[in-house]
Each structure stands twice: as structure tokens, then as C-alpha cells.
Design an enzyme around this catalytic site. Structure first.
Site, PDB file in Angstrom:
ATOM      1  N   THR A  16       0.838  -1.208   0.000  1.00 30.93           N
ATOM      2  CA  THR A  16       0.000   0.000   0.000  1.00 30.93           C
ATOM      3  C   THR A  16       0.869   1.252   0.000  1.00 30.93           C
ATOM      4  OG1 THR A  16      -1.714  -1.169   1.226  1.00 30.93           O
ATOM      5  CG2 THR A  16      -1.806   1.237   1.282  1.00 30.93           C
ATOM      6  N   LYS A 109       6.112   2.363  12.547  1.00 33.44           N
ATOM      7  CA  LYS A 109       6.010   2.799  13.944  1.00 33.44           C
ATOM      8  C   LYS A 109       6.323   1.681  14.924  1.00 33.44           C
ATOM      9  CE  LYS A 109       1.996   1.876  11.899  1.00 33.44           C
ATOM     10  NZ  LYS A 109       1.182   2.325  10.817  1.00 33.44           N
ATOM     11  N   GLU A 133       8.195  10.618   9.280  1.00 29.62           N
ATOM     12  CA  GLU A 133       6.938  11.376   9.315  1.00 29.62           C
ATOM     13  C   GLU A 133       5.718  10.483   9.106  1.00 29.62           C
ATOM     14  OE1 GLU A 133       6.493  14.966   9.906  1.00 29.62           O
ATOM     15  OE2 GLU A 133       4.681  13.830  10.353  1.00 29.62           O
ATOM     16  N   VAL A 136       3.548   8.273  12.050  1.00 30.41           N
ATOM     17  CA  VAL A 136       2.549   8.766  13.008  1.00 30.41           C
ATOM     18  C   VAL A 136       1.500   9.595  12.274  1.00 30.41           C
ATOM     19  CG1 VAL A 136       2.165  10.180  15.056  1.00 30.41           C
ATOM     20  CG2 VAL A 136       4.251   8.803  14.873  1.00 30.41           C
ATOM     21  N   GLY A 138      -0.389   9.111   9.597  1.00 29.43           N
ATOM     22  CA  GLY A 138      -0.488   9.078   8.137  1.00 29.43           C
ATOM     23  C   GLY A 138      -0.026  10.351   7.458  1.00 29.43           C
ATOM     24  N   ILE A 140      -0.730  13.456   8.083  1.00 33.79           N
ATOM     25  CA  ILE A 140      -0.611  14.688   8.885  1.00 33.79           C
ATOM     26  C   ILE A 140       0.862  14.932   9.222  1.00 33.79           C
ATOM     27  CG2 ILE A 140      -1.257  15.822  11.045  1.00 33.79           C
ATOM     28  CD1 ILE A 140      -3.657  13.999  11.254  1.00 33.79           C
ATOM     29  N   GLY A 191      -6.779  -0.666   2.490  1.00 38.11           N
ATOM     30  CA  GLY A 191      -5.342  -0.497   2.768  1.00 38.11           C
ATOM     31  C   GLY A 191      -5.057   0.277   4.041  1.00 38.11           C
ATOM     32  N   GLU A 194      -3.278  -2.684   9.532  1.00 40.15           N
ATOM     33  CA  GLU A 194      -1.964  -3.320   9.590  1.00 40.15           C
ATOM     34  C   GLU A 194      -2.062  -4.736   9.034  1.00 40.15           C
ATOM     35  OE1 GLU A 194       0.954  -1.616  10.723  1.00 40.15           O
ATOM     36  OE2 GLU A 194      -0.588  -0.137  10.328  1.00 40.15           O
ATOM     37  N   LYS A 209       2.511   4.552  17.969  1.00 42.56           N
ATOM     38  CA  LYS A 209       2.606   5.948  17.516  1.00 42.56           C
ATOM     39  C   LYS A 209       2.727   6.899  18.704  1.00 42.56           C
ATOM     40  CE  LYS A 209      -0.088   4.926  13.380  1.00 42.56           C
ATOM     41  NZ  LYS A 209      -1.469   4.686  12.914  1.00 42.56           N
TER      42      LYS A 209
END
Ligand code: NDP
Ligand code: HSE
Length: 432
Positions: A16, A109, A133, A136, A138, A140, A191, A194, A209
Site C-alpha cells: 500500500t 512505527k 513522518e 505517526v 499518516g 498529517i 489499505g 496493519e 505511535k
């Protein structure tokens, strides 16, 4: 005019997220070159199945069956780990990349929650970047937001919706009345989930996270073991409806808070006011709220999972590396990260929602009320609807501010009453 060298990228994991990164790099090549002054060039990849179509032309890209061999390829500058798992091949490959002098970008993570401090130390002592980045929230920019944007603040608290799958499940259950299992299957198809979705629904992914966010927020070593973790398996349609009636939404939240006793780290379902930023964040969206001593509260909202948003975060890290921009992994040099002093959940002070299934007969409520009185737990509101003498009925109440320890003792005593037919369901109320 001299042209800067391309940034040569090796990507391990083409599922994914890896597939999303390949597509983003292929579609925005010119834009990224304009922004960095360099070409971001994928030179090598690794996955399990070499024959699978990844949606982009990989015919001129070297293929590795072994991700750890890709990690040390002399023709790459950055190793991008998008396989997953806290140990095994992901860890071996990242360690090999650092040992071979490659920058690392990862969305993993689980790896960071278990080995983040050691990997950061290894990368920083070799003068390399370890960027995460995408690990945590996605799409953002929560890590950059906290680590760079709020670098001038002492952070008092960071909390938020950190798992897109759970928020999607809770939202769909509320808005469509669909079953938990049915909505989870949807999240997997999209997707979001986990590889092992129990990591999502049992709160472990959000806890991974949160452990990473805590390190960035408070300058402490990543301490996953001290996160209190509860998931959403026990959240029923009944509780979702009662929450709505009481003016709340149920969210799986991660909360890290500095207290006098230490740092609280907890992941569990919460009821939050419907019209709060967290209460208004539905579906696969995540929300991260940071509270800094000078800035006050900052709220970041965006898609927390899925190919596009996660690829956006991975590529932001690649852009930093292409620009030669480097920041200590967790905001302060890894060697200076302090051990985390943990404040356990038993010290929480707050309000609670409780639902019981009880036999509808005289005296039951009096017994419950007596138990709450004995533990000094004060009821705020009480609800019993319908009448089915001798049969099971739901009974719901909320409390005023009380101690977690007192609440747990009261619940144990109430759960042992004859008339109480199922373990009490408790959800903490947070007035964010
Ligand atoms: P997928 O399961 O979709 O993809 C995993 C990829 O890793 C596949 O391409 C698979 O190969 C490959 N792979 C598995 N084992 C090996 C191995 N031994 N050697 C080389 N490649 C291997 O996972 P996601 O893309 O969803 O997740 C990847 C990472 O990103 C995880 O750490 C996840 O937690 C994280 N993440 C995921 C998000 C999401 O929304 N999905 C969001 C944020 C982070 P093959 O395709 O051949 O089977
Ligand atoms: N499984 C994760 C989620 C992916 O649902 O939030 C994003 O990290």
C-alpha cells in the site's frame, strides 16, 4: 550552472505505502526537482513477489529479493523501509543501511516504538538522518509540526486519534449501524489496516505511535512498555448510541501528558464532546492536538492511513534529505534523550461512563449506588430505560471527576453483584 546530483532512492516494501510512494514520485517528479534542485530517482526496490504489477514501470530499476542487500547497495543514498514489523527483516535492513552510511526513511512505527532510541543513536552518530513522518498519523505532518513547528514550546500534552482503522470502524458503526467485523474487512480492503489488524483494534498501533510522539514532545527515550493500552473490541452499538444520546463520540485516543508524577502515556477508548475537534473527526481521519506553553493548543487533522496520504509523508522526508536538511531524530540529540518517568493510569483523575446489563428487579440500583458511595465515586447522571421485570436491561451512568483507582475498585465490586450479568463496560470521558 552546476546541476546537483540526483538523490538515489532504494525502496523496500511495495505494498500500500510503497506503491503509493512509487506513484507519487512518478507523477510529481518535476515538482519535486523544482523544490529540491535535485532529481528524486528510485534506483532499486525490494518486495517478496517480483512478478506483481506495482502500477509503475520498474523495468530500469534494480530488483532485490533481500531487503538487507538493497539497504547496502552502493548506488543508493537513502533506504526507504516500507515493509513493517518491529523486528525481522525491517530492523535488519534499517541497521544495515545505517551501518553502510545511508539515510533512512521509514513508516514503521512498530520498529520505532521498540528500537527508536537505539536506531536514532546509531544514525546520528554516523551523521545520518532517520526520518519517520509517515509513522505517526499518516498524511498529517505531526512529527514536523511538533518537532520543528512547536520547537519553541515546552509541550504540556499531546493527544489525538492515531489510528485510522479504529476511527473508521467507530464512525461506520455509528453512522450506518454496520457490524464491527464487516467494517474492519472494509478497512483492510482500503489499505488502512496493519498486516495483523489486531494491532489496530487492540490499540497497539496507536500505542506505537504514541510512544514515538511522546519522545518528540517531551525529549524522552521512546518507552513503549509504559504505554497503557486498551482497544475497541468491546465497544458495542449500545455504547455508541448512549454516547450519542449523552452528547459524546467514542474515539480511540492516544494521550501523553506531563504530570507532577511523571509522563502519562495511555491509549484507550474515550468519550469526547461531539462538537470538539476530536469529536468532529470522523472516518479514516486522524487528529493530533498539541498543547504548548507559549502557543497553547494546536490541532492538526488529516487522513491517517491509506496509500496517498502516507506516501505524501514519506516523500516529505525524502524532500528534506534531498535539500540536505537535518534535524535530531526526536528533536533533541539521541544521546540526550532522558529516560521516561512514567505516571501509571491508576493516577488518572477524570470522569467515567459505565454501562451494566442487570436483572431488572428492585434493589439493584441501591446496591450499585452503595458500592459507588463506599468508593467515594460521585454519580453525575443515571439512565435506565424500559422495563422488563426479571430480565436483562442496560443501566448507564456517568460520574463526576474521580480517581481511576477508586473507579476500578468500584467496578470490581459492582461486577461481582449477583444482578450484574456481564462485566461492566467503562469508557473514560475526556473533555478535550
Ligand atoms: P503492505 O502489507 O501493503 O506491504 C508490505 C510490503 O512489504 C509488500 O510489498 C511486501 O511484498 C513487502 N515485504 C514483506 N516482506 C518482505 C520481505 N521479507 N522483504 C522484502 N519485502 C517484503 O503494508 P503497508 O504498505 O500497508 O505498510 C508498510 C509499512 O507502512 C508498515 O510499517 C505499516 O505499519 C506502515 N504504515 C502503513 C500505513 C497504511 O495506511 N497502510 C500508514 C502508515 C504507516 P509483496 O508486495 O511482494 O507481498
Ligand atoms: N493501520 C494504521 C491505521 C495505518 O489504521 O492508522 C496508519 O498508520
Amino acid at each position: 550552472m552546476s546541476v546537483a546530483k540526483p538523490l538515489r532512492i532504494g525502496i523496500a516494501g511495495l505494498g500500500t505505502v510503497g506503491g503509493g510512494v512509487l506513484k507519487l514520485l512518478a507523477s510529481h517528479g518535476e515538482l519535486l526537482t523544482q523544490r529540491t534542485g535535485r532529481t528524486l530517482q528510485v534506483t532499486a526496490v525490494s518486495a517478496r513477489d517480483a512478478s506483481r504489477d506495482r502500477g509503475v514501470d520498474l523495468s530500469s530499476v534494480r530488483w532485490y529479493q533481500d531487503a538487507a542487500a538493497l539497504a547496502v547497495d552502493p548506488e543508493i543514498d537513502v533506504f526507504v523501509e516500507l515493509i513493517g514489523g518491529s523486528d525481522g527483516i525491517a530492523k535488519r535492513a534499517v541497521e544495515a543501511a545505517i551501518a553502510a552510511g545511508k539515510h533512512v526513511v521509514t513508516a514503521n512505527k512498530a520498529l520505532l516504538a521498540h528500537h527508536g532510541s537505539a536506531l536514532a543513536t546509531a544514525a546520528e552518530s554516523a551523521g545520518l538522518t532517520l526520518a519517520f513522518e509517515a509513522a505517526v498519523a499518516g498524511g498529517i505532518p505531526a512529527i514536523k509540526g511538533l518537532r520543528e513547528g512547536l520547537a519553541g514550546n515546552n509541550i504540556r500534552e499531546v493527544h489525538g486519534i492515531l489510528n485510522g482503522t479504529c476511527n473508521y470502524i467507530l464512525t461506520e458503526m455509528r453512522t450506518t449501524g454496520r457490524d464491527f467485523a464487516d467494517v474492519l474487512a472494509d478497512a483492510q480492503r482500503l489499505g488502512y489496516a496493519e498486516a495483523d489488524p489486531s494491532f489496530d483494534i487492540d490499540g497497539v498501533d496507536a500505542a506505537h505511535k504514541l510512544a514515538v510522539l511522546t519522545a518528540v514532545a517531551f525529549g524522552t527515550k521512546v518507552d513503549f512498555k509504559s504505554v497503557h493500552v486498551e482497544g475497541i473490541r468491546h465497544i458495542s452499538a449500545l455504547d455508541i448510541n448512549y454516547a450519542q444520546e449523552l452528547g459524546y463520540r467514542i474515539r480511540l485516543l492516544g494521550i501523553a501528558r506531563r504530570t507532577e508524577a511523571g509522563i502519562e502515556q495511555r491509549v484507550h477508548p474515550c468519550m469526547v464532546p461531539t462538537n470538539s475537534p476530536i469529536g468532529a473527526t470522523d472516518g479514516v481521519f486522524n487528529a493530533v492536538v498539541a498543547d504548548g506553553d507559549f502557543v497553547d493548543k494546536v490541532v492538526l487533522v488529516g487522513r491517517g492511513a491509506g496509500a496517498g496520504p502516507t506516501a505524501s509523508a514519506v516523500v516529505a522526508d525524502l524532500v528534506d534529505i534531498a535539500r540536505g536538511r537535518s534535524t535530531p531524530t526526536f528533536g533533541v540529540p539521541a544521546e540526550q534523550l532522558a529516560p521516561l518517568v512514567s505516571s501509571p493510569i491508576s493516577r488518572r483523575q477524570g470522569r467515567y461512563y459505565v454501562r451494566l446489563m442487570v436483572v431488572d428487579r428492585p434493589g439493584v440500583i441501591a446496591d450499585i449506588a452503595a458500592t459507588l458511595r463506599d468508593q467515594h465515586v460521585s454519580m453525575e447522571a443515571f439512565l435506565q430505560r424500559g422495563r422488563s421485570p426479571g430480565e436483562a436491561v442496560p443501566v448507564v451512568w456517568t460520574t463526576h471527576e474521580t480517581d481511576e483507582a477508586a473507579m476500578q475498585s468500584a467496578l470490581a465490586a459492582i461486577g461481582a453483584l449477583d444482578a450484574v450479568l456481564e462485566p461492566p463496560r467503562m469508557i473514560r470521558i475526556e473533555d478535550f
